[in-house]
Design a protein around this motif. Structure first.
Motif, PDB file in Angstrom:
ATOM      1  N   ILE A 151      30.462  29.028  43.086  1.00 52.51           N
ATOM      2  CA  ILE A 151      31.886  29.280  43.357  1.00 52.51           C
ATOM      3  C   ILE A 151      32.086  30.518  44.226  1.00 52.51           C
ATOM      4  O   ILE A 151      31.528  31.577  43.945  1.00 52.51           O
ATOM      5  CB  ILE A 151      32.666  29.534  42.036  1.00 52.51           C
ATOM      6  N   SER A 152      32.869  30.373  45.278  1.00 48.57           N
ATOM      7  CA  SER A 152      33.341  31.541  46.020  1.00 48.57           C
ATOM      8  C   SER A 152      34.792  31.775  45.626  1.00 48.57           C
ATOM      9  O   SER A 152      35.604  30.859  45.711  1.00 48.57           O
ATOM     10  CB  SER A 152      33.302  31.281  47.527  1.00 48.57           C
ATOM     11  N   ILE A 153      35.084  32.977  45.219  1.00 50.47           N
ATOM     12  CA  ILE A 153      36.474  33.295  44.880  1.00 50.47           C
ATOM     13  C   ILE A 153      37.031  34.196  45.979  1.00 50.47           C
ATOM     14  O   ILE A 153      36.541  35.302  46.195  1.00 50.47           O
ATOM     15  CB  ILE A 153      36.566  33.962  43.496  1.00 50.47           C
ATOM     16  N   VAL A 154      37.993  33.674  46.703  1.00 49.16           N
ATOM     17  CA  VAL A 154      38.558  34.392  47.838  1.00 49.16           C
ATOM     18  C   VAL A 154      39.875  35.037  47.410  1.00 49.16           C
ATOM     19  O   VAL A 154      40.779  34.363  46.943  1.00 49.16           O
ATOM     20  CB  VAL A 154      38.793  33.432  49.029  1.00 49.16           C
ATOM     21  N   VAL A 155      39.945  36.344  47.579  1.00 54.06           N
ATOM     22  CA  VAL A 155      41.141  37.073  47.135  1.00 54.06           C
ATOM     23  C   VAL A 155      41.743  37.866  48.296  1.00 54.06           C
ATOM     24  O   VAL A 155      41.179  38.883  48.716  1.00 54.06           O
ATOM     25  CB  VAL A 155      40.791  38.040  45.978  1.00 54.06           C
ATOM     26  N   PRO A 156      42.878  37.423  48.848  1.00 54.74           N
ATOM     27  CA  PRO A 156      43.546  38.208  49.880  1.00 54.74           C
ATOM     28  C   PRO A 156      44.332  39.328  49.207  1.00 54.74           C
ATOM     29  O   PRO A 156      44.919  39.109  48.143  1.00 54.74           O
ATOM     30  CB  PRO A 156      44.508  37.198  50.520  1.00 54.74           C
ATOM     31  N   LEU A 157      44.328  40.487  49.793  1.00 56.02           N
ATOM     32  CA  LEU A 157      45.045  41.565  49.113  1.00 56.02           C
ATOM     33  C   LEU A 157      45.626  42.581  50.085  1.00 56.02           C
ATOM     34  O   LEU A 157      45.069  42.855  51.145  1.00 56.02           O
ATOM     35  CB  LEU A 157      44.110  42.285  48.140  1.00 56.02           C
ATOM     36  N   LEU A 158      46.769  43.078  49.705  1.00 56.92           N
ATOM     37  CA  LEU A 158      47.428  44.122  50.473  1.00 56.92           C
ATOM     38  C   LEU A 158      47.946  45.156  49.473  1.00 56.92           C
ATOM     39  O   LEU A 158      48.820  44.846  48.666  1.00 56.92           O
ATOM     40  CB  LEU A 158      48.587  43.515  51.278  1.00 56.92           C
ATOM     41  N   ASN A 159      47.401  46.338  49.534  1.00 54.47           N
ATOM     42  CA  ASN A 159      47.821  47.417  48.629  1.00 54.47           C
ATOM     43  C   ASN A 159      47.835  47.006  47.161  1.00 54.47           C
ATOM     44  O   ASN A 159      48.874  46.992  46.518  1.00 54.47           O
ATOM     45  CB  ASN A 159      49.211  47.943  49.037  1.00 54.47           C
ATOM     46  N   GLU A 160      46.668  46.689  46.663  1.00 52.99           N
ATOM     47  CA  GLU A 160      46.556  46.267  45.254  1.00 52.99           C
ATOM     48  C   GLU A 160      45.520  47.116  44.520  1.00 52.99           C
ATOM     49  O   GLU A 160      44.784  46.627  43.679  1.00 52.99           O
ATOM     50  CB  GLU A 160      46.165  44.786  45.159  1.00 52.99           C
ATOM     51  N   GLU A 161      45.471  48.408  44.835  1.00 50.04           N
ATOM     52  CA  GLU A 161      44.399  49.254  44.287  1.00 50.04           C
ATOM     53  C   GLU A 161      44.306  49.223  42.763  1.00 50.04           C
ATOM     54  O   GLU A 161      43.209  49.241  42.206  1.00 50.04           O
ATOM     55  CB  GLU A 161      44.555  50.707  44.767  1.00 50.04           C
ATOM     56  N   GLU A 162      45.447  49.152  42.080  1.00 52.35           N
ATOM     57  CA  GLU A 162      45.386  49.238  40.613  1.00 52.35           C
ATOM     58  C   GLU A 162      44.791  47.988  39.987  1.00 52.35           C
ATOM     59  O   GLU A 162      44.127  48.052  38.968  1.00 52.35           O
ATOM     60  CB  GLU A 162      46.790  49.438  40.013  1.00 52.35           C
ATOM     61  N   SER A 163      45.059  46.823  40.614  1.00 49.53           N
ATOM     62  CA  SER A 163      44.678  45.566  39.970  1.00 49.53           C
ATOM     63  C   SER A 163      43.215  45.196  40.159  1.00 49.53           C
ATOM     64  O   SER A 163      42.645  44.496  39.322  1.00 49.53           O
ATOM     65  CB  SER A 163      45.523  44.416  40.533  1.00 49.53           C
ATOM     66  N   LEU A 164      42.614  45.658  41.265  1.00 47.22           N
ATOM     67  CA  LEU A 164      41.312  45.136  41.658  1.00 47.22           C
ATOM     68  C   LEU A 164      40.188  45.263  40.615  1.00 47.22           C
ATOM     69  O   LEU A 164      39.493  44.276  40.350  1.00 47.22           O
ATOM     70  CB  LEU A 164      40.885  45.758  42.993  1.00 47.22           C
ATOM     71  N   PRO A 165      40.005  46.451  40.021  1.00 50.57           N
ATOM     72  CA  PRO A 165      38.903  46.555  39.052  1.00 50.57           C
ATOM     73  C   PRO A 165      39.074  45.575  37.894  1.00 50.57           C
ATOM     74  O   PRO A 165      38.133  44.884  37.508  1.00 50.57           O
ATOM     75  CB  PRO A 165      39.019  48.011  38.550  1.00 50.57           C
ATOM     76  N   GLU A 166      40.298  45.498  37.383  1.00 51.55           N
ATOM     77  CA  GLU A 166      40.579  44.604  36.273  1.00 51.55           C
ATOM     78  C   GLU A 166      40.322  43.150  36.668  1.00 51.55           C
ATOM     79  O   GLU A 166      39.691  42.385  35.938  1.00 51.55           O
ATOM     80  CB  GLU A 166      42.051  44.779  35.885  1.00 51.55           C
ATOM     81  N   LEU A 167      40.794  42.782  37.856  1.00 46.59           N
ATOM     82  CA  LEU A 167      40.627  41.407  38.335  1.00 46.59           C
ATOM     83  C   LEU A 167      39.145  41.040  38.435  1.00 46.59           C
ATOM     84  O   LEU A 167      38.707  40.002  37.943  1.00 46.59           O
ATOM     85  CB  LEU A 167      41.299  41.248  39.700  1.00 46.59           C
ATOM     86  N   CYS A 168      38.370  41.930  39.069  1.00 43.21           N
ATOM     87  CA  CYS A 168      36.959  41.617  39.285  1.00 43.21           C
ATOM     88  C   CYS A 168      36.180  41.529  37.984  1.00 43.21           C
ATOM     89  O   CYS A 168      35.336  40.647  37.816  1.00 43.21           O
ATOM     90  CB  CYS A 168      36.321  42.645  40.213  1.00 43.21           C
ATOM     91  N   SER A 169      36.472  42.423  37.045  1.00 44.96           N
ATOM     92  CA  SER A 169      35.693  42.354  35.795  1.00 44.96           C
ATOM     93  C   SER A 169      36.103  41.114  34.994  1.00 44.96           C
ATOM     94  O   SER A 169      35.281  40.523  34.293  1.00 44.96           O
ATOM     95  CB  SER A 169      35.847  43.640  34.977  1.00 44.96           C
ATOM     96  N   TRP A 170      37.341  40.695  35.136  1.00 42.34           N
ATOM     97  CA  TRP A 170      37.794  39.480  34.436  1.00 42.34           C
ATOM     98  C   TRP A 170      37.102  38.236  35.019  1.00 42.34           C
ATOM     99  O   TRP A 170      36.566  37.396  34.299  1.00 42.34           O
ATOM    100  CB  TRP A 170      39.317  39.370  34.544  1.00 42.34           C
ATOM    101  N   ILE A 171      37.068  38.173  36.342  1.00 44.36           N
ATOM    102  CA  ILE A 171      36.394  37.040  36.993  1.00 44.36           C
ATOM    103  C   ILE A 171      34.922  37.011  36.589  1.00 44.36           C
ATOM    104  O   ILE A 171      34.372  35.970  36.247  1.00 44.36           O
ATOM    105  CB  ILE A 171      36.521  37.147  38.533  1.00 44.36           C
TER     106      ILE A 171
END
Ligand code: UDP
Ligand code: MG
Length: 319
Positions: A6-26
């Protein structure tokens, strides 16, 4: 290179707070199911610390890849570049803001692998967004459903799963990420499914899509999309037909005016100047319009022949 499920593609614009949480959840979800995976974070020209955060995450997790645009090109551009980079058998797109839940990944994967869907779109059945977004969305979805004949409830859901070959065969730009199922269908990927997905209210930061501009651009895009879908490969079929038709109409009127004039002259009847007849100007205008439309069609065909690639975005770095 190792095969990736699986490739998980995540487009993002100014999402510094969410990224660590998102990646560890994935990571947690994928490891639980023993998927091999990669997370492709596409930084669409963030002005906050998003890229630093991505570098930091990458340091700890080698499954993470990052692409950084020099400036903000929009969500569609970010997705497109992510699609080009994706190596997994299945590609899943997801918003960065934790509104979409990584818990959906295994079932989306199963639907594409086992039920053999080309594309599965999420459906935020119970949506946690302000009414200023949900009401226009209802209209948008109804309109797109009618226009495309695809029975989806939620075209613009950020959470979608694709077979790899689907993302390699579609090109998204402008605001066209809203119409990916439509584009996919036109490219011949017709087995399109839907899955009800969890949706959360935005936890950090603020929405990047608000206001009138979003609605207007969305509307203009659907016009160009339906036009490109029908005539994109053969613009002459549209412009040429309309141009020829107008030219012919003008020509017939002009012929009639000329005919009457000659008839009257040859019978020594009283005549007026052709240019005193208002229909003469109408005929002239129509002939010119028809010729121009024809030429536009011709130019469009020539441009198509040389087919410039649209998706040339300035990437600053890749990790
Ligand atoms: N996004 C992006 N480029 C943009 C606008 C948004 O990459 O120009 C990303 C954004 O960071 C998020 C996703 O697209 O990951 C969806 O945006 P947002 O959550 O603001 O939209 P909403 O959920 O409010 O419709
Ligand atoms: Mg969001």
């Amino acid at each position: 290179m190792d095969r990736v499920d699986i490739s998980i593609v995540v487009p993002l614009l100014n999402e510094e707070e969410s990224l660590p949480e998102l990646c560890s959840w994935i990571k947690r979800v994928c490891e639980e199911k023993a998927f091999s995976y990669e997370i492709i974070l596409v930084d669409d020209g963030s002005t906050d610390k998003s890229w630093e955060v991505i570098l930091d995450i990458k340091e700890k997790d080698s499954n993470v890849r990052g692409i950084k645009f020099r400036r903000n090109y929009g969500k569609s551009a970010a997705l497109n570049v992510g699609f080009e980079a994706a190596t997994g058998d299945i590609v899943i797109t997801m918003d960065a803001d934790l509104q979409d839940s990584p818990e959906e990944i295994p079932e989306l994967y199963r639907m594409v692998m086992e039920d053999n869907y080309d594309l599965v779109s999420g459906w935020k059945k119970k949506r946690h967004d302000p009414i200023s977004k949900t009401v226009p969305s209802k209209f948008f979805n109804a309109f797109t459903r009618r226009m495309s004949g695809i029975k989806l409830h939620d075209f613009n859901c950020g959470l979608k799963a694709y077979k790899n070959e689907v993302v390699k065969n579609i090109e998204v730009y402008g605001e066209m990420h809203r119409y990916i199922p439509v584009i996919a269908k036109w490219e011949g990927f017709t087995k399109i499914g839907e899955k009800v997905v969890q949706h959360q209210a935005r936890k950090y930061g603020s929405s990047k899509f608000t206001g009138l501009k979003r609605a207007i651009n969305g509307f203009l895009d659907i016009i160009s999309i339906s036009f490109i879908g029908r005539f994109g490969k053969a613009p002459m079929h549209f412009f040429g037909l309309l141009g020829t038709f107008l030219f012919f109409m003008g020509f017939v009127v002009a012929l009639y005016i000329g005919g009457v004039k000659i008839y009257r002259l040859s019978n020594q009847m009283q005549t007026t100047l052709v240019t005193d007849n208002p229909y003469f100007y109408i005929a002239l205008t129509i002939i010119i319009l028809g010729t121009m439309l024809f030429l536009v069609g011709f130019l469009a065909e020539l441009i198509n022949q040389n087919n410039p690639r649209r998706s040339q975005y300035k990437v600053e770095s890749r990790i």
